[in-house]
Motif scaffolding. Structure first.
Motif, PDB file in Angstrom:
ATOM      1  N   TYR A   1      -6.198  -2.810   4.137  1.00  0.00           N
ATOM      2  CA  TYR A   1      -5.284  -1.905   4.836  1.00  0.00           C
ATOM      3  C   TYR A   1      -5.721  -1.728   6.293  1.00  0.00           C
ATOM      4  CZ  TYR A   1      -2.223   2.074   5.663  1.00  0.00           C
ATOM      5  OH  TYR A   1      -1.269   2.907   6.165  1.00  0.00           O
TER       6      TYR A   1
ATOM      7  N   LEU B   1      -5.681  -0.431  -1.247  1.00  0.00           N
ATOM      8  CA  LEU B   1      -6.114   0.908  -0.821  1.00  0.00           C
ATOM      9  C   LEU B   1      -7.391   1.352  -1.517  1.00  0.00           C
ATOM     10  CD1 LEU B   1      -2.741   2.922  -0.768  1.00  0.00           C
ATOM     11  CD2 LEU B   1      -4.070   2.163   1.201  1.00  0.00           C
ATOM     12  N   SER B   2      -7.870   0.544  -2.455  1.00  0.00           N
ATOM     13  CA  SER B   2      -9.008   0.989  -3.254  1.00  0.00           C
ATOM     14  C   SER B   2     -10.258   1.117  -2.402  1.00  0.00           C
ATOM     15  CB  SER B   2      -9.272  -0.006  -4.387  1.00  0.00           C
ATOM     16  OG  SER B   2      -8.192   0.013  -5.265  1.00  0.00           O
ATOM     17  N   SER B   3     -11.064   2.056  -2.819  1.00  0.00           N
ATOM     18  CA  SER B   3     -12.307   2.304  -2.103  1.00  0.00           C
ATOM     19  C   SER B   3     -13.150   1.035  -2.141  1.00  0.00           C
ATOM     20  CB  SER B   3     -13.000   3.491  -2.758  1.00  0.00           C
ATOM     21  OG  SER B   3     -14.316   3.230  -3.046  1.00  0.00           O
TER      22      SER B   3
ATOM     23  N   THR C   1      -2.199  -0.933  -4.710  1.00  0.00           N
ATOM     24  CA  THR C   1      -3.257  -0.125  -5.312  1.00  0.00           C
ATOM     25  C   THR C   1      -4.608  -0.770  -5.018  1.00  0.00           C
ATOM     26  OG1 THR C   1      -1.726   0.537  -7.036  1.00  0.00           O
ATOM     27  CG2 THR C   1      -4.064   0.874  -7.484  1.00  0.00           C
TER      28      THR C   1
ATOM     29  N   ALA D   1       4.871   6.257  -6.885  1.00  0.00           N
ATOM     30  CA  ALA D   1       4.106   6.963  -7.910  1.00  0.00           C
ATOM     31  C   ALA D   1       4.918   8.091  -8.544  1.00  0.00           C
ATOM     32  CB  ALA D   1       2.816   7.525  -7.307  1.00  0.00           C
TER      33      ALA D   1
ATOM     34  N   TYR E   1     -10.450  -0.927   1.287  1.00  0.00           N
ATOM     35  CA  TYR E   1      -9.540  -0.328   2.254  1.00  0.00           C
ATOM     36  C   TYR E   1      -9.693  -0.923   3.658  1.00  0.00           C
ATOM     37  CZ  TYR E   1      -7.289   3.341   5.036  1.00  0.00           C
ATOM     38  OH  TYR E   1      -6.506   4.023   5.917  1.00  0.00           O
TER      39      TYR E   1
ATOM     40  N   SER F   1       2.112   4.087  -3.361  1.00  0.00           N
ATOM     41  CA  SER F   1       2.060   5.548  -3.315  1.00  0.00           C
ATOM     42  C   SER F   1       3.463   6.147  -3.397  1.00  0.00           C
ATOM     43  CB  SER F   1       1.362   5.960  -2.011  1.00  0.00           C
ATOM     44  OG  SER F   1       1.380   7.344  -1.842  1.00  0.00           O
TER      45      SER F   1
ATOM     46  N   SER G   1       0.838  -1.201   0.000  1.00  0.00           N
ATOM     47  CA  SER G   1       0.000   0.000   0.000  1.00  0.00           C
ATOM     48  C   SER G   1       0.871   1.247   0.000  1.00  0.00           C
ATOM     49  CB  SER G   1      -0.913   0.009   1.227  1.00  0.00           C
ATOM     50  OG  SER G   1      -1.824  -1.064   1.160  1.00  0.00           O
ATOM     51  N   GLU G   2       1.788   1.300   0.958  1.00  0.00           N
ATOM     52  CA  GLU G   2       2.654   2.472   1.039  1.00  0.00           C
ATOM     53  C   GLU G   2       3.565   2.557  -0.187  1.00  0.00           C
ATOM     54  OE1 GLU G   2       4.658   2.798   4.815  1.00  0.00           O
ATOM     55  OE2 GLU G   2       2.801   2.542   5.944  1.00  0.00           O
TER      56      GLU G   2
END
Lengths: 512, 515
Positions: free
Chosen positions: A385, A376-378, A373, A328, A381, A325, A321-322
């Motif tokens: 996460y 973390l997706s809506s 990705t 990116a 999450y 990001s 997850s981290e």
């Protein structure tokens, strides 16, 4: 003072430091000896991604001049060091083992690198690593794997296999590492070297190309516990550029390493780390080490950390997850690789980003970016996460409970000795399991160290013992590590690396 | 894809007869802290492109953010001024999306833990009606860089040859202030929107936390608008019970006037669609200042999933209650309350005060009065020529006056010249013209142009005698008690004196001689 060996590369950092302080050897001589060694053996080991011959000699010369001028210098002034390629070095290439950063010359030094420079450690070069520190073997380096000096067909651990193999092949007396889930400790274990992951926040992360910000921790690598402590003292300390840096002095690690005393200490053996899946030879050396600690006056008890079994799963949600990001920023817009999409006349910025990321990232990096990705997706999450963060809290609680009963915890560092190159490359889960014993410390932010425990009977390869301490009590690692090291070296009749095969002879490269 | 053609719109009054508008305003304010949100780079506007950057705000590999404490204090002060609760513990979060002007490809912002929440701001409309705007939250974040699209007709990315990015703006501290749905405004919704942004601007200016220059982008407004079926009076329970309609978000509405126009336009556009049996697409819209319309931007249904998660490179922000109370002690007088106080001090009527407020001249008048002028004179001079010219230049009067070097001290000096009898009104106007033309201070202009009332009573008396003699009819009327006829004679006396006479004295003399 002990006399230096004729071959300066066989000396410990502390012996070199003493000789440098006494003026019996110059930093230029020591640095040149290591550069010569690199030229002789790195073709076989492939520890370095970049060797900074001129820079290292220039720094060595400067330290020698300062010493001649009577300046008071740090304990390690003049002792050369290898820096993991994940740390930015001003004017010196920094690739993180990725094609994405091929040719990038950072305009600034990481805080750790600044501290090394200020302490007068000439930087020999940058060491190989799995791409963006994702891996346990260096096989995910875009520039090819490093090799284990004990057996060149085997992995030197990862991600910091460049630094571990540098030490085990005497191409530097010290090296830096970073440890997100075991990248300092597991390479140390499989190469019979020493490595410490300090308390989270104990060493600045400024200038470390981030893998997973809440887990990453830079730390020292050496061949002895004392050498590692000396480097820890140089690297550590508060940095206003890193908000997560601890605002307190470095724990008294050097004093602890010199005292090497475990009398009266309570040591907990983690029940959940060391059972099924651990190689018998690794387990045997671990048990002997624990027995030795008892002989040295420590009290040993078994401790249960029931939530550790969920550590790997939680880790492989939080880390990707981290990382998804953090990575990116590699988008071809400002620095690094830029690839234009094929067959597109007038590509948009978005298309250039996509083409570059497709070409520039290796398969393991892509795998983790996709995992992160997704996590973390809506809609996902909370399940991924969010749950992983809860597990993380439970693991921290396990540590708290354990440290209520004992001063330190111990376990084997890695379940096995070094495996063969290619053996686990196609099986990510098998690769991830290398870090099963090291990951809990990263999730809880507590410090950990690996020191050699001996050679496994079945393959004659190094095994490591891991020592874990409560947050900010890093000195306990060194008390236990130094005491055990002294007892083991005594039993072995000399440093274990003396038993590693000689390099430099083409015949030593199997299959070459 | 944006559509170039204008959409159908319904007449506003007709729309209001059928629908009830609901708004939500998101205002971004750039703080004028000395340095950026997470690094030590200067936060000044207008420097050479990419001259105020460092590894942190360029998002170079390895760089880490550190929170600007001053920005946190400004955020708390804004929250307090908006009557918000201040979080005891809150975190930053990463908003992940790819765009070239965002160096890290995530924006460090706040998500579900804003620094300030649950507040309100009372907004006074032009007729004195007060509308309470409920504030959902005010949170901290960093600005992005600025993209400049070269080539193409629109200056937008579509059709551009290439784009340039200036990262000076990247990392400038931003506060985003979000209202709760604004209901009950009815047909006055556009006016309320404008009044809210205006009141917010006044408040932020009084707090001295931002330049609040909409034309420079230091204050930016996004306006959400939706309509629902009309069910009674806008504030009636029946109306408030009707569920909200689908909203559109009109981006970058960057002047007070545009806020009002854009809301009004969207209401009319929504009404036309809904009335025709269509449904509103949830999307962002672009406001076009020149044509006064909005065009379609990004459709929200394929909006990106920002994958928010707590920023692991920063520690939580946990302001102590002592700090919050200390900051509360630094809050300036509420602008609305202050205006009431000033109106009473100055003795202005409601209408006069509103003129002053609408002209943006409250501070100028306050400073002019402080420099020694009477409140009446200060208003007369500022709302005269300077205000007229500022309007003609489409500038606010403060900026306009500052650009010309016209200061409250000048106006006070001008008033002093009139009060002391050196200048009459018409001469003072000429002096002001000179000052506006950059000829110097009022005294210097008057000296240079030779403007001074003739103080020689003999010359004035001679002129009065001459005029009375030449106008026996008028003189007779005055003798009969028709004093208002004196005006005609005064005018001629002034003409005789080439304007350089004190009209008051001339009147006194004429009346003395004819009574």
């Amino acid at each position: 003072m002990t006399d230096l060996p004729t071959d300066l590369t066989r000396a410990t950092a502390s012996a070199l430091a003493d000789a440098l302080a006494a003026g019996t050897v110059s930093s230029v001589e020591v640095t040149q000896a290591h550069l010569d060694r690199i030229a002789a053996v790195d073709g076989q080991v492939h520890s370095y991604l970049h060797v900074d011959t001129e820079g290292a000699i220039a720094q060595a010369r400067e330290v020698d001049e300062r010493r001649r001028a009577g300046e008071s210098l740090g304990a390690l002034a003049g002792v050369p060091i290898a820096v993991k390629d994940v740390m930015t070095t001003k004017g010196v290439p920094t690739t993180c083992g990725s094609k994405m950063l091929e040719g990038w010359i950072p305009p600034y030094d990481a805080t750790v690198v600044t501290k090394l420079r200020e302490a007068g450690l000439p930087i020999l070069g940058k060491t190989n690593m799995d791409e963006f520190a994702m891996g346990s073997s260096t096989e995910h380096s875009a520039y090819g794997p490093s090799r284990n000096p004990w057996d060149l067909e085997r992995i030197p651990g990862g991600s910091g296999g460049g630094s571990s193999s540098v030490l085990a092949s005497f191409q530097a007396p010290l090296a830096t590492g970073t440890d997100t889930g075991g990248s300092i400790r597991q390479p140390a274990a499989v190469t019979a070297t020493v490595g410490t992951k300090p308390t989270y926040g104990g060493v600045s992360r400024y200038g470390l190309v981030a893998l997973a910000s809440s887990l990453d921790q830079a730390g020292p690598c050496g061949r002895t516990v004392l050498d590692t402590a000396l480097l820890h003292a140089v690297m550590g300390g508060h940095d206003p550029m890193d908000s997560t840096s601890i605002d307190a002095p470095v724990p008294p690690v050097v004093e602890a390493a010199r005292a090497a005393d475990v009398k009266g200490m309570r040591i907990g053996v983690v029940k959940e780390l060391g059972g099924e899946g651990y190689q018998p030879g690794v387990r045997a050396r671990f048990d002997e080490s624990v027995a030795l600690l008892q002989e040295l006056g420590a009290e040993v008890v078994e401790v249960s950390c029931p939530n550790f079994e969920y550590a790997l799963a939680a880790y492989y949600l939080i880390l990707p997850s981290e990382a998804s990001s953090n990575l990116a920023k590699f988008d071809a817009m400002r620095y690094g690789l830029r690839v234009l999409p094929e067959g597109v006349d007038d590509p948009s910025a978005e298309q250039v980003m996509a083409a570059t990321r497709d070409a520039g990232f290796g398969p393991e990096v892509k795998r983790r970016i996709i995992l992160g990705t997704y996590a973390l997706s809506s809609g996902y999450y909370d399940a991924y996460y969010g749950s992983a963060q809860k597990v993380r809290a439970l693991i921290a609680q396990d540590f708290d409970n354990a440290y209520g009963r004992v001063d330190v915890l111990v376990s084997p560092t890695a379940p096995t000795t070094a495996f063969k190159l290619g053996d686990k490359l196609e099986d990510p889960m098998a690769m991830y399991l290398n870090d099963i014993a090291t990951i809990p410390a990263n999730l809880a932010g507590v410090p950990g160290m690996s020191i050699p425990s001996g050679l496994a009977d079945e393959d004659g390869l190094p095994a490591g013992i891991q020592i874990l301490a409560p947050a900010t009590k890093d000195e306990r690692l060194y008390s236990v590590g130094a005491a055990l090291e002294a007892a083991l070296v005594d039993r072995w009749g000399g440093p274990i690396l003396d038993r590693a095969p000689a390099l430099g002879d083409a015949a030593a490269v199997k299959g070459a | 894809m944006s559509t170039a053609t204008a959409d159908a719109v319904m007449d506003y009054d007709e729309a209001m007869a059928k629908f009830d508008p609901v708004m939500g305003l998101e205002v971004h304010v750039e703080l004028h802290t000395a340095t950026k949100m997470f690094c030590g780079c200067p936060a000044e506007f207008g420097a050479e492109p990419n001259s105020q950057v460092c590894p942190v705000c360029l998002g170079l590999p390895g760089a880490l953010p550190v929170v600007n404490e001053k920005a946190v204090e400004s955020a708390i002060r804004i929250g307090l001024a908006l009557n918000c609760e201040i979080a005891e513990w809150c975190r930053f979060a990463r908003k992940n999306y790819f765009y070239p002007d965002m160096p890290k490809n995530f924006q460090t912002s706040q998500y579900d833990e804003p620094i300030a929440y649950n507040g309100h701001l009372d907004v006074e409309l032009e007729d004195g009606t007060v509308y309470r705007v409920e504030i959902e939250r005010a949170h901290m974040e960093e600005d992005t860089g600025k993209s400049l699209h070269i080539g193409g007709a629109t200056g937008r990315i579509h059709g551009a040859d290439h784009s340039l990015v200036d990262y000076n703006r990247a990392g400038i501290p931003l506060i985003e202030i979000v209202t709760k749905p604004m209901t009950g405004a009815g047909e006055r919704a556009p006016e309320v929107a404008k009044a809210y942004v205006s009141a917010l601007r006044d408040l932020l200016r009084a707090l001295d936390v931002s330049d609040v220059k909409m034309e420079q982008g230091s204050m930016r407004c996004d306006a959400n608008v939706s309509l629902r079926a009309k069910a009674g009076d806008p504030t009636s329970p029946e109306q408030l019970a009707v569920p909200l309609g689908t909203r559109t978000e009109t981006k970058n509405v960057n002047s007070l006037r545009s806020v009002e126009r854009a809301v009004r336009y969207e209401i009319s556009r929504h009404a036309a669609i809904l009335d025709g049996g269509g449904s509103i697409l949830q999307e962002t819209r672009h406001w076009h200042e020149d044509t006064g319309i909005t065009t379609s931007g990004r459709v929200k249904s394929d909006a990106e999933d920002y994958r928010y998660f707590p920023e692991p490179d920063l520690v939580p922000v946990a302001p102590t209650r002592e700090l919050v109370e200390a900051l509360r002690g630094t809050l300036p007088e509420n602008p609305a309350a202050r205006r009431k106080r000033l109106q009473s001090d100055w003795g202005y009527s409601d209408l006069e005060m509103r003129d002053v407020v609408n002209a943006g001249a409250v501070e100028l008048i306050e400073q002019t009065v402080a420099a020694g002028a009477s409140a009446g004179a200060a208003k007369k001079w500022w709302l005269g020529e300077p205000s007229r010219r500022a309007n003609a230049e489409a500038q606010d009067i403060v900026t306009y006056a500052a650009g010309l070097g016209l200061t409250p001290a000048h106006i006070a000096e001008l008033d002093g010249l009139v009060v002391s009898g050196r200048l009459n009104d018409s001469m003072a106007r000429q002096v002001l013209d000179g000052v506006l033309a950059g000829e110097g201070t009022p005294t210097a202009v008057a000296d240079a142009r030779g403007l001074e009332l003739v103080q020689d009573d003999g010359a004035l008396e001679a002129a009065v005698d001459k005029v009375i003699e030449a106008n026996p009819d008028v003189a007779a009327k005055i003798r009969d008690g028709k004093l208002q006829a004196a005006g005609a004679l005064i005018g001629q006396v002034m003409k005789e004196m080439k304007g350089q006479a004190d009209a008051g004295k001339a009147r006194e003399l004429i009346l003395a001689k004819l009574q």
